[in-house]
Design a protein around this motif. Sequence first.
Motif: not given
Ligand code: MG
Length: 209
Positions: A62-64, A39-41, A23-25
Amino acid sequence: MTRLNGQRMDANVVVLGTDNVGKSALTVRFLTRRFIGEYGDIESLYTHNVVVDGREQTLNIWDAPYSQDLSFESLMCEKRVQWADGFVLVYSICDRASFNAVSRLIQTIKTTKDFLGLEKMPIVIVGNKRDLHHRRTVLSEEGRLLALSADCQFYEVSAAENYHSVLMVFHGLVDRIRESRVSVKKLAGIKGIVKSMSAVFARRRTDSL
Ligand code: MG
Ligand code: GDP
């Protein structure tokens, strides 16, 4: 929340899916064109200006985080559906459980949307990590079929290897959000006509009494 100022559009997008699906990527790739690997969380909210089909748009993304606790997840869902104009639901093609989770999330979002009395909630399903095809456990057809049955868009992408397909995901969602606004407006128009017609008929009925 939606704002339409002439040609300009603001839209809120929630990126959701189980841990480690990218998701973050995906989000960072869209925002910066880069893939940085780790990316960590941390949960993040980004604002990004894009031009889609010659129109300027502001996207709030929103990267939830995802919770394994299903009752907590459905509680969060209400907050997210209220805020969102559209969802990007991500799974990894190497992780069957993440695919099943997307299927569940669609149901929860639809139920919540109906509960809140909303007309439409555009959803894009994304099968990520396409570059890891040797470890694939979810077929493309399964993703496509899920999207078809739930009236969502579907893309398979690799946030690691390809910027263009990631761009397509967000542009595709923006298109759907725009379409849904047009149809909601039309529906509101029809509802308005029905309302005023029934008001006329109601008056006639009382007149004739
Ligand atoms: Mg993430
Ligand atoms: P999130 O927990 O869903 O936000 O997942 P992340 O964006 O943190 O990614 C989880 C892991 O998967 C990281 O090690 C990423 O480098 C990796 N990853 C993300 N997208 C891809 C991809 O398209 N291909 C490959 N091979 N790895 C990816």
